[in-house]
Design a protein around this motif. Structure first.
Motif, PDB file in Angstrom:
ATOM      1  N   LEU A 730       4.097 -10.587   7.432  1.00 55.92           N
ATOM      2  CA  LEU A 730       2.934  -9.725   7.578  1.00 55.92           C
ATOM      3  C   LEU A 730       3.202  -8.583   8.541  1.00 55.92           C
ATOM      4  CD1 LEU A 730      -0.040  -9.157   6.955  1.00 55.92           C
ATOM      5  CD2 LEU A 730      -0.654 -10.766   8.762  1.00 55.92           C
ATOM      6  N   LYS A 731       3.918  -8.848   9.626  1.00 52.61           N
ATOM      7  CA  LYS A 731       4.257  -7.768  10.563  1.00 52.61           C
ATOM      8  C   LYS A 731       5.186  -6.750   9.918  1.00 52.61           C
ATOM      9  CE  LYS A 731       5.738 -10.170  14.132  1.00 52.61           C
ATOM     10  NZ  LYS A 731       6.242 -10.417  15.498  1.00 52.61           N
ATOM     11  N   SER A 732       6.141  -7.219   9.106  1.00 51.83           N
ATOM     12  CA  SER A 732       7.034  -6.280   8.417  1.00 51.83           C
ATOM     13  C   SER A 732       6.244  -5.397   7.464  1.00 51.83           C
ATOM     14  CB  SER A 732       8.119  -7.050   7.659  1.00 51.83           C
ATOM     15  OG  SER A 732       8.917  -7.815   8.533  1.00 51.83           O
ATOM     16  N   ALA A 733       5.358  -6.006   6.678  1.00 53.68           N
ATOM     17  CA  ALA A 733       4.542  -5.208   5.765  1.00 53.68           C
ATOM     18  C   ALA A 733       3.607  -4.275   6.524  1.00 53.68           C
ATOM     19  CB  ALA A 733       3.742  -6.141   4.859  1.00 53.68           C
ATOM     20  N   HIS A 735       4.220  -2.879   9.496  1.00 51.04           N
ATOM     21  CA  HIS A 735       5.054  -1.750   9.919  1.00 51.04           C
ATOM     22  C   HIS A 735       5.241  -0.760   8.777  1.00 51.04           C
ATOM     23  CE1 HIS A 735       6.267  -2.665  14.000  1.00 51.04           C
ATOM     24  NE2 HIS A 735       6.536  -3.916  13.672  1.00 51.04           N
ATOM     25  N   LEU A 736       5.479  -1.284   7.574  1.00 52.32           N
ATOM     26  CA  LEU A 736       5.695  -0.418   6.413  1.00 52.32           C
ATOM     27  C   LEU A 736       4.434   0.375   6.082  1.00 52.32           C
ATOM     28  CD1 LEU A 736       7.574   0.430   4.087  1.00 52.32           C
ATOM     29  CD2 LEU A 736       6.651  -1.491   2.773  1.00 52.32           C
ATOM     30  N   VAL A 737       3.271  -0.266   6.083  1.00 56.56           N
ATOM     31  CA  VAL A 737       2.021   0.434   5.789  1.00 56.56           C
ATOM     32  C   VAL A 737       1.737   1.515   6.829  1.00 56.56           C
ATOM     33  CG1 VAL A 737      -0.478   0.124   5.654  1.00 56.56           C
ATOM     34  CG2 VAL A 737       1.026  -1.496   4.511  1.00 56.56           C
ATOM     35  N   ILE A 738       2.006   1.214   8.094  1.00 56.72           N
ATOM     36  CA  ILE A 738       1.798   2.220   9.145  1.00 56.72           C
ATOM     37  C   ILE A 738       2.702   3.421   8.913  1.00 56.72           C
ATOM     38  CG2 ILE A 738       2.089   2.660  11.612  1.00 56.72           C
ATOM     39  CD1 ILE A 738       1.232  -0.197  12.141  1.00 56.72           C
ATOM     40  N   MET A 739       3.956   3.174   8.558  1.00 62.27           N
ATOM     41  CA  MET A 739       4.883   4.289   8.306  1.00 62.27           C
ATOM     42  C   MET A 739       4.420   5.116   7.111  1.00 62.27           C
ATOM     43  SD  MET A 739       8.918   4.179   7.260  1.00 62.27           S
ATOM     44  CE  MET A 739       9.559   4.156   8.905  1.00 62.27           C
ATOM     45  N   PHE A 759      -3.061  -2.217  14.368  1.00 62.40           N
ATOM     46  CA  PHE A 759      -2.599  -3.173  13.358  1.00 62.40           C
ATOM     47  C   PHE A 759      -1.604  -4.187  13.904  1.00 62.40           C
ATOM     48  CE2 PHE A 759      -4.340   0.119  10.690  1.00 62.40           C
ATOM     49  CZ  PHE A 759      -4.833  -0.560   9.594  1.00 62.40           C
ATOM     50  N   LEU A 760      -1.011  -3.925  15.042  1.00 62.10           N
ATOM     51  CA  LEU A 760      -0.018  -4.853  15.615  1.00 62.10           C
ATOM     52  C   LEU A 760      -0.384  -5.162  17.069  1.00 62.10           C
ATOM     53  CD1 LEU A 760       3.197  -3.197  14.187  1.00 62.10           C
ATOM     54  CD2 LEU A 760       2.205  -5.361  13.438  1.00 62.10           C
TER      55      LEU A 760
END
Length: 893
Positions: A730-733, A735-739, A759-760
């Motif tokens: 979930l943290k990886s996804a 990070h991706l959504v934020i980018m 979000f984190l």
């Protein structure tokens, strides 16, 4: 208060490496000449008498200032001057040793030559003490006239009274533990002390005289019946802290008072123990002395502290503060050479000073200002510049101070460019044949004395280090320490970030903690290796740039093979855990595509691609390079990861309740069985053993497990591991959504930081405080402040208590609304000005970009498979909160 320094009138340093304390200083007319002398005793056994006579203020000690110096056989605990010899009313000197009390006569002998007069002491009498002395006091006990009696307090709580040359009696204080300060009040004929119970206690002399004899602790019953009365305290006052000193004040214009100096307070008591006033001190006092005030009805008090300050109080009002060159352990007020009110202070290392109060006059005169014409335009420009700086500082709202240019502690972490030849991985759960590791060299440079140094290396799981805690010996200025460690992948799933942190902490010699830290970045080769590109993928993302595509042989030299020309546009990655990612570069357009079967696996490769592109163009001195994203944000796939994580949290809660229920039932049956087994007349067990076995086993669900409680615990532990793995994904996804959102809306660094904090917010996920409720609260705050559409939304209040929600529908709705507000022109800001402004609505949402320039075919090396270039996520679902055009564009084949 550096201006208010004590004016040095006369000073000297006594001996070498000698120690002094509160009772070692006395000011009195010890030789009966009509002038005050300074008497000082030391723990080294030296007795000195001074008569300061400086030529001008500030002069040091002269030879004739020291009237007498003699070394006694024992340490001097206290010196006092009084009428201690019978038959005369002259003043004599009493010196208290550990086991002796000596009374001396100080006399002056006229000299026949130019060397001046000579002083000598003569022992009048002495008392050998049966108990170790602590302190003493004196006065006209019992109201006697023309003489002073002495009372000595021993270390075990006995008051020994001496009527000059003879011993009178001794009494033990009731409830005694440790000795405290002792003084005598002639007005009430009583002794006042502070017990270890933090109480001020007063004992009448008459009560002491008629109380039970205390010459021995052990007494027979006959002695107890025939002896005097029981020792009873006159009055008691609880002050709640230990006392440093007690003084009795009885001046003509002031009421008789008892002053008690505590560890944090100054008390003034009446003769009957009632409090006249109390002053709370915001420092740690070391000594005090009350003296006569010029104002009728008030008393002045000098209080010294451990910060080398001397304060003057009139009752509870601070009148003056002065700086001393040392920490005073004893202070007196004397009249020396016709100068009244000289302050005499003594430090614990023998710094003796006579000073007076005052300030340095200012001899500086400001120069005359030359008159010149005022340039108003220049002043206005300067004012605008200062206002701009103030506004930026207000908006930034920095909490931590900026780092110093020349730091005392420097921590650097150097990551090896190559992987370890021999892997240092320990207990790795990864199922690959070889789990690589990389060496990190941490260097600590200290420009100061560092005590208790400690280094911690922080790496987020599933990454691990061979050693994460280091302790060192004390570091000297200019020294350095170096440690070497290795990082590897321990868990069987990819990490959410390839970064670590080194934190070094220590203490200065004065006890001030110091912390220094540094971050380091781990290589991508640590968690993945080159692989054959995949033919198909469930998730695809396209990153647009404003520069021609760069060959992967240039930006990924550690993954691409120079002999393979096809790898210039297509490159494959495979994580150690097995999942594959494919990276493609368009030959005709300025776009890159990343695709994989799992959404969370796209993050590390996408981040590495953008970082390497920025680094490449930075080396080319290209400052206008930028990446953008114009596709649909994969919210639906992101929501599936949220639901999976939340489902595991619900399971963990159920496991916890079930375990608690089974454990209570198991313990209840055990107690009943134990009661039956201990029964002397055993009865049938009434099938309790069968019930225990049925409770202990779960036949339907867990037949292969012997114990139900253990099975539940194992299942809960397995669910916890799965939940941690889901949280990492979930943290990886996230990070991706934020980018993607930041590239889509072209957010600046401050706005990206707000999104990351939203979000984190958590480094670890727990049942008490989970990711879902924390993120939902943060997004709700942004929707009601900077992303609000009206003042009515801003007026809505948020819940002050976070709790685990029933489902994720509200969270998913808020995330979709968050993206929709950004698409319509909303901007993230934490400033109050931006929060009050309503967002500007941009009609139509975000525009889409045609797919025509990505319709060329990309051939995978070594196969005949081709890629159809899709710009958006391949799943046939539209992203909530985005425009309908973007959703339709994502559904194109």
């Amino acid at each position: 208060m550096s201006l208010f320094k004590a004016r040095d009138w006369w000073s000297t340093v006594l001996g070498e490496k000698e120690e002094f304390d509160q009772g070692c200083l006395c000011v009195a007319d010890v030789d009966n000449s009509g002038q005050d002398k300074i008497i000082v005793g030391s723990y080294m056994g030296y007795l000195r008498i001074f008569n300061p006579r400086p030529v001008k203020p500030g002069d040091g000690v002269q030879a004739e200032d020291l009237l007498l110096e003699v070394q006694l056989r024992e340490p001097v605990l206290q010196v006092e001057v009084g009428k201690f010899v019978s038959g005369t009313e002259g003043l004599h000197l009493a010196v208290l040793h550990c086991r002796r009390l000596c009374v001396y006569a100080v006399s002056e002998t006229l000299g026949n030559v130019d060397h001046g007069n000579q002083y000598q002491i003569k022992l009048m009498y002495e008392h050998h003490l049966q108990r170790t002395a602590c302190n003493m006091t004196y006065g006209p006990f019992g109201g006697v006239k023309g003489r002073d009696l002495i009372c000595i307090q021993s270390m075990d709580g006995m008051l020994m009274l001496f009527e000059q040359e003879s011993y009178a009696f001794g009494r033990f204080l009731p409830g005694f533990l440790l000795p405290g300060p002792l003084t005598y009040s002639s007005r009430t004929d009583s002794f006042i002390t502070v017990s270890s119970s933090r109480q001020v206690e007063s004992y009448k002399y008459q009560v002491l005289a008629f109380a039970t004899d205390a010459d021995g602790r052990q007494e027979t019953v006959q002695q107890k019946l025939s002896s005097g009365k029981k020792l009873v305290v006159d009055w008691v006052l609880n002050i709640g802290e230990q006392a440093l000193d007690i003084c009795i004040v009885s001046f003509n214009q002031a009421v008789s008072s008892v002053f008690v100096l505590g560890e944090r307070s100054l008390f003034c008591l009446k003769d009957n123990g009632q409090i006249r006033f109390m002053k709370k001190l915001d420092y740690s006092p070391s000594c005090f002395i009350p003296y006569c005030s010029v104002k009728e009805g008030t008393i002045n008090t000098l209080v010294g502290n451990h910060s080398k300050m001397l304060y003057v109080y009139q009752d509870i009002t601070l009148k003056w503060a002065t700086q001393l060159p040392h920490v005073p352990v004893s202070v007196k007020v004397a009249n020396l050479q016709g100068l009244k009110g000289v302050i005499v202070t003594l430090s614990d290392n023998g710094h003796l000073q006579c000073s007076y109060l005052g300030t340095d006059p200012s001899l500086f005169q400001a120069p005359r200002v030359e008159s010149k014409e005022i340039n108003y335009e220049e002043f206005n420009a300067e004012m605008k510049e200062l206002q701009k700086i103030i506004k930026e500082a207000t908006i930034t709202q920095d909490i931590l101070p900026q780092s110093e240019k020349h730091r005392d502690l420097i921590v650097t972490a150097e990551v090896s460019p190559d992987l370890d030849v021999e892997s240092q991985a320990i207990d790795s759960e990864v199922k690959a044949e070889v789990v690589p590791s990389v060496t990190i060299k941490v260097t600590i440079q200290s420009k100061m004395t560092a005590q208790q140094p400690y280094l911690a290396v922080c790496i987020q799981a599933p990454l691990a280090v061979t050693c994460d805690r280091f302790t060192f010996n004390d570091l000297e200025p200019g020294s350095s320490e170096t440690v070497v460690l290795s990082v590897f992948l321990k868990g069987n799933f990819p990490p959410s970030e390839l970064e670590g942190n080194c934190v070094f902490s220590c203490n200065t010699p004065t006890g001030i903690p110091k912390v220094a830290q540094c971050k380091f970045k781990l290589p991508l080769r640590l968690v993945c290796f080159p692989a054959q590109p995949s033919k198909s993928a469930n998730h695809k993302l396209t990153i647009d740039t404003n520069k021609p595509p760069i060959s992967f042989l240039t930006i990924f030299p550690d993954f691409a093979d120079p002999s393979e020309e096809d790898q210039a546009n297509v490159l494959g990655f495979q994580f150690l855990t097995g999942s594959k990612i494919t990276l493609l570069a368009s030959k005709t357009s300025q776009r890159y595509r990343i695709q994989s079967d799992q959404l969370e696996d796209l993050w590390l490769i996408t981040k590495e691609l953008t970082l390497r592109l920025e680094e490449h163009f930075k080396k080319q001195n290209c400052k206008d390079f930028a990446c953008t994203f114009s596709g649909s944000v994969p919210l639906q796939e992101y929501f599936e990861l949220i639901d999976r994580h939340f489902e595991l949290r619900l399971n963990a809660e159920k496991f916890q309740e079930l375990l608690s229920e089974r454990a209570i039932q198991f313990r209840a049956i055990e107690r009943r069985l134990l009661t039956r087994f201990k029964d002397k007349t055993p009865a049938p067990l009434q099938h309790l053993d069968t019930l225990l076995e049925g409770t202990f086993r779960e036949r339907c669900v867990l037949e292969h497990r012997e114990n139900l409680v253990i099975a539940l615990a194992d299942a809960a532990e397995e669910n916890q591991a799965n939940m941690f793995q889901a949280f990492t994904k979930l943290k990886s996804a996230t990070h991706l959504v934020i980018m993607l959102i930041s590239l889509w809306q072209k957010l600046n660094a401050d706005q990206v930081a707000i999104m990351e904090a939203t979000f984190l917010p958590l480094a670890e996920d727990t049942q008490e405080l989970g990711w879902e409720e924390t993120v939902d609260s943060a997004i709700s705050f942004l929707l009601r402040t900077c992303l609000s559409k009206s003042s009515k939304e801003q007026a809505l209040s948020l819940s002050s208590q976070l709790s685990m929600p029933k489902d994720t529908s509200r969270l998913k709705k808020n995330i979709s609304l968050f993206c929709d507000r950004l698409a319509k022109g909303g901007r993230l800001s934490l400033s109050t000005e931006a929060a009050t402004q309503q967002a500007t609505v941009v009609p139509g949402g975000c525009a889409t970009i045609p797919e025509s320039d990505l319709e060329e075919r990309a051939v995978v090396p070594g196969s005949t498979a081709v890629f159809s270039s899709h710009k958006h996520t391949a799943k046939q679902k539209s992203s909530p909160g985005l425009s309908e055009d973007a959703a339709e564009e994502a559904e194109k084949p």
